[in-house]
Design an enzyme around this catalytic site. Structure first.
Site, PDB file in Angstrom:
ATOM      1  N   GLU A  70      44.500  55.263  18.988  1.00  0.00           N
ATOM      2  CA  GLU A  70      43.240  55.772  19.557  1.00  0.00           C
ATOM      3  C   GLU A  70      43.321  57.285  19.696  1.00  0.00           C
ATOM      4  O   GLU A  70      44.271  57.822  20.288  1.00  0.00           O
ATOM      5  CB  GLU A  70      42.916  55.143  20.907  1.00  0.00           C
ATOM      6  CG  GLU A  70      41.623  55.712  21.497  1.00  0.00           C
ATOM      7  CD  GLU A  70      41.019  54.879  22.610  1.00  0.00           C
ATOM      8  OE1 GLU A  70      40.258  55.452  23.419  1.00  0.00           O
ATOM      9  OE2 GLU A  70      41.296  53.666  22.689  1.00  0.00           O
TER      10      GLU A  70
ATOM     11  N   ASP B  21      47.473  67.666  19.893  1.00  0.00           N
ATOM     12  CA  ASP B  21      46.325  67.655  19.004  1.00  0.00           C
ATOM     13  C   ASP B  21      46.460  66.542  17.966  1.00  0.00           C
ATOM     14  O   ASP B  21      47.486  66.422  17.287  1.00  0.00           O
ATOM     15  CB  ASP B  21      46.207  69.019  18.308  1.00  0.00           C
ATOM     16  CG  ASP B  21      45.105  69.045  17.268  1.00  0.00           C
ATOM     17  OD1 ASP B  21      44.071  68.398  17.490  1.00  0.00           O
ATOM     18  OD2 ASP B  21      45.278  69.711  16.230  1.00  0.00           O
TER      19      ASP B  21
ATOM     20  N   ASP C 198      33.482  64.290  21.273  1.00  0.00           N
ATOM     21  CA  ASP C 198      32.538  65.346  21.633  1.00  0.00           C
ATOM     22  C   ASP C 198      31.423  65.398  20.587  1.00  0.00           C
ATOM     23  O   ASP C 198      31.687  65.589  19.406  1.00  0.00           O
ATOM     24  CB  ASP C 198      33.268  66.693  21.683  1.00  0.00           C
ATOM     25  CG  ASP C 198      32.453  67.778  22.361  1.00  0.00           C
ATOM     26  OD1 ASP C 198      31.217  67.774  22.206  1.00  0.00           O
ATOM     27  OD2 ASP C 198      33.048  68.636  23.028  1.00  0.00           O
TER      28      ASP C 198
ATOM     29  N   LYS D 148      24.399  70.565  19.641  1.00  0.00           N
ATOM     30  CA  LYS D 148      23.607  71.659  19.054  1.00  0.00           C
ATOM     31  C   LYS D 148      23.842  71.708  17.549  1.00  0.00           C
ATOM     32  O   LYS D 148      24.983  71.635  17.086  1.00  0.00           O
ATOM     33  CB  LYS D 148      23.985  72.991  19.702  1.00  0.00           C
ATOM     34  CG  LYS D 148      23.584  73.098  21.167  1.00  0.00           C
ATOM     35  CD  LYS D 148      23.937  74.459  21.743  1.00  0.00           C
ATOM     36  CE  LYS D 148      23.518  74.537  23.209  1.00  0.00           C
ATOM     37  NZ  LYS D 148      23.881  75.841  23.819  1.00  0.00           N
TER      38      LYS D 148
ATOM     39  N   ASP E 151      27.547  57.621  21.850  1.00  0.00           N
ATOM     40  CA  ASP E 151      26.295  57.385  22.561  1.00  0.00           C
ATOM     41  C   ASP E 151      25.253  58.454  22.210  1.00  0.00           C
ATOM     42  O   ASP E 151      24.246  58.578  22.897  1.00  0.00           O
ATOM     43  CB  ASP E 151      26.532  57.354  24.075  1.00  0.00           C
ATOM     44  CG  ASP E 151      27.182  58.616  24.593  1.00  0.00           C
ATOM     45  OD1 ASP E 151      27.857  59.317  23.809  1.00  0.00           O
ATOM     46  OD2 ASP E 151      27.039  58.925  25.795  1.00  0.00           O
TER      47      ASP E 151
ATOM     48  N   THR F 298      32.370  50.461  29.171  1.00  0.00           N
ATOM     49  CA  THR F 298      32.722  51.448  30.184  1.00  0.00           C
ATOM     50  C   THR F 298      31.646  51.515  31.271  1.00  0.00           C
ATOM     51  O   THR F 298      30.504  51.101  31.065  1.00  0.00           O
ATOM     52  CB  THR F 298      32.883  52.845  29.561  1.00  0.00           C
ATOM     53  OG1 THR F 298      31.604  53.278  29.071  1.00  0.00           O
ATOM     54  CG2 THR F 298      33.877  52.811  28.395  1.00  0.00           C
ATOM     55  N   LYS F 299      32.015  52.045  32.426  1.00  0.00           N
ATOM     56  CA  LYS F 299      31.035  52.251  33.495  1.00  0.00           C
ATOM     57  C   LYS F 299      29.915  53.168  33.024  1.00  0.00           C
ATOM     58  O   LYS F 299      28.747  52.986  33.363  1.00  0.00           O
ATOM     59  CB  LYS F 299      31.725  52.842  34.733  1.00  0.00           C
ATOM     60  CG  LYS F 299      32.647  51.882  35.453  1.00  0.00           C
ATOM     61  CD  LYS F 299      33.257  52.537  36.685  1.00  0.00           C
ATOM     62  CE  LYS F 299      34.183  51.574  37.412  1.00  0.00           C
ATOM     63  NZ  LYS F 299      34.823  52.209  38.593  1.00  0.00           N
ATOM     64  N   PHE F 300      30.291  54.147  32.228  1.00  0.00           N
ATOM     65  CA  PHE F 300      29.316  55.086  31.672  1.00  0.00           C
ATOM     66  C   PHE F 300      28.292  54.336  30.819  1.00  0.00           C
ATOM     67  O   PHE F 300      27.084  54.570  30.905  1.00  0.00           O
ATOM     68  CB  PHE F 300      30.047  56.127  30.829  1.00  0.00           C
ATOM     69  CG  PHE F 300      29.151  57.106  30.133  1.00  0.00           C
ATOM     70  CD1 PHE F 300      28.598  58.176  30.818  1.00  0.00           C
ATOM     71  CD2 PHE F 300      28.857  56.956  28.789  1.00  0.00           C
ATOM     72  CE1 PHE F 300      27.772  59.079  30.168  1.00  0.00           C
ATOM     73  CE2 PHE F 300      28.032  57.845  28.133  1.00  0.00           C
ATOM     74  CZ  PHE F 300      27.488  58.911  28.829  1.00  0.00           C
ATOM     75  N   GLU F 301      28.784  53.404  29.986  1.00  0.00           N
ATOM     76  CA  GLU F 301      27.883  52.610  29.143  1.00  0.00           C
ATOM     77  C   GLU F 301      26.986  51.715  29.979  1.00  0.00           C
ATOM     78  O   GLU F 301      25.798  51.552  29.694  1.00  0.00           O
ATOM     79  CB  GLU F 301      28.683  51.734  28.187  1.00  0.00           C
ATOM     80  CG  GLU F 301      29.155  52.417  26.939  1.00  0.00           C
ATOM     81  CD  GLU F 301      29.858  51.429  26.022  1.00  0.00           C
ATOM     82  OE1 GLU F 301      29.173  50.795  25.194  1.00  0.00           O
ATOM     83  OE2 GLU F 301      31.077  51.303  26.139  1.00  0.00           O
TER      84      GLU F 301
END
Length: 238
Positions: A68, A120, A143, A147, A179, A216-219
Site C-alpha cells: 500500500e 518516498d 492527493d 487545481k 473521492d 473509512t469514517k471519512f467515506e
C-alpha cells in the site's frame, strides 16, 4: 520562480523537478505514537538503505504480498492485514505521525504480517521491491491535486503505473480509490491507455467498493452527504 518560468526552465533542461509520491507535511508525534515507533520499529520497520528486499526473509514465510502506497494513519491497512493473516502487507508513508499511528494500531492488533517504510514510494519501488514480486498494489485516496494546473503532480501517471506493473506478478492487481470524480476519470484514462492491463470492472469503468477495502469514517460521512468514491481494479496481464 513562477510556474510559467519553471516550466520554461524545465523545457530548456535547466531544471528538472524530482518526481515524488508525496508533499511533505509537518506533524507532531503523540507520546503514544513515539513509544510505538520505538518499540515496534526494530521488528516492523523497513528502511530504504536495506536495498532490495527478500520478501520470504522479511516475513519468514512465502505468502502473497500486498503493497500500500500512502497509508495515511494506517487504519485501513491494519484492518486489512488483520482480516487477511494469510497475506503479507507492506505500507509506505512519509509522514511520521501516520507511521507511528499505524504501528500503534498494529501492535494492539498483534500483527505479524505487516511491515512499514517511512520513505518516498518512488524510491522504495525502484530500489527495494523486486520485479514480479507483488500480488497487489493499492493506492487509496492519493492527493488529488484538484487545481488543473497541478494535475501533472498527481501520482497516478503513465510512468508510475508502468513502474507498478513491473513490480506486480502477472495476474497481480492494482487497486486504486479516490473521492474526487475528476481524479477517478484521470485514473481511468491513464489505466485504460496503459499497456498490458485488464480492467476488472464488467463495464470497463469502476467497480463497487470491494469488501476487503474497509469503509473509512471519512467515506461514511461523505456517503451521508452524497459524495462519491470511485474504486478501480486492473490486473497485470503481461
Amino acid at each position: 520562480m513562477s510556474s510559467d518560468n519553471l516550466e520554461k526552465a524545465q523545457a530548456e533542461g535547466k531544471y528538472i523537478r524530482k518526481i515524488r509520491s508525496f508533499v511533505k507535511r509537518e506533524g507532531r508525534l503523540t507520546k503514544g505514537q513515539a513509544a510505538a515507533l520505538e518499540r515496534t520499529w526494530p521488528r516492523m520497520g523497513l528502511t530504504h538503505e536495506q536495498g532490495l528486499l527478500d520478501l520470504d526473509t522479511v516475513f519468514g514465510r512465502q505468502a502473497p504480498t500486498v503493497l500500500e502506497i500512502g497509508f495515511g494513519m494506517g487504519k485501513s491497512l491494519v484492518a486489512m492485514a488483520k482480516a487477511a493473516p494469510e497475506k503479507n502487507f507492506i505500507g509506505i508513508e512519509v509522514h511520521r505521525p501516520g507511521v507511528g499511528a499505524c504501528l500503534m494500531d498494529a501492535e494492539e492488533a498483534n500483527l505479524t504480517n505487516l511491515r512499514v517504510y517511512e520513505h518516498d514510494a518512488v524510491e522504495v519501488l525502484r530500489d527495494c521491491i523486486a520485479d514480479n514480486s507483488l500480488a497487489t498494489v493499492q493506492v487509496f485516496f492519493p492527493d488529488p491535486w484538484h487545481k488543473k494546473r497541478h494535475h501533472k503532480r498527481r501520482l497516478i501517471q503513465p510512468e508510475f503505473v508502468e513502474a507498478l506493473r513491473n513490480k506486480l506478478a502477472v495476474g497481480g492487481v492494482l487497486h486504486l480509490a479516490t473521492d474526487w470524480e475528476n481524479y477517478a476519470e484521470h485514473m481511468l484514462e491513464v489505466m485504460s491507455t496503459a499497456s498490458n492491463w485488464r480492467n476488472l470492472a464488467a463495464d470497463n469503468m469502476y467497480i463497487p467498493r470491494p469488501q476487503e477495502r474497509p469503509l473509512t469514517k471519512f467515506e461514511q460521512r461523505g456517503e451521508r452527504l452524497g459524495h462519491g468514491v470511485w474504486d478501480l481494479k486492473f490486473e497485470r496481464v503481461a
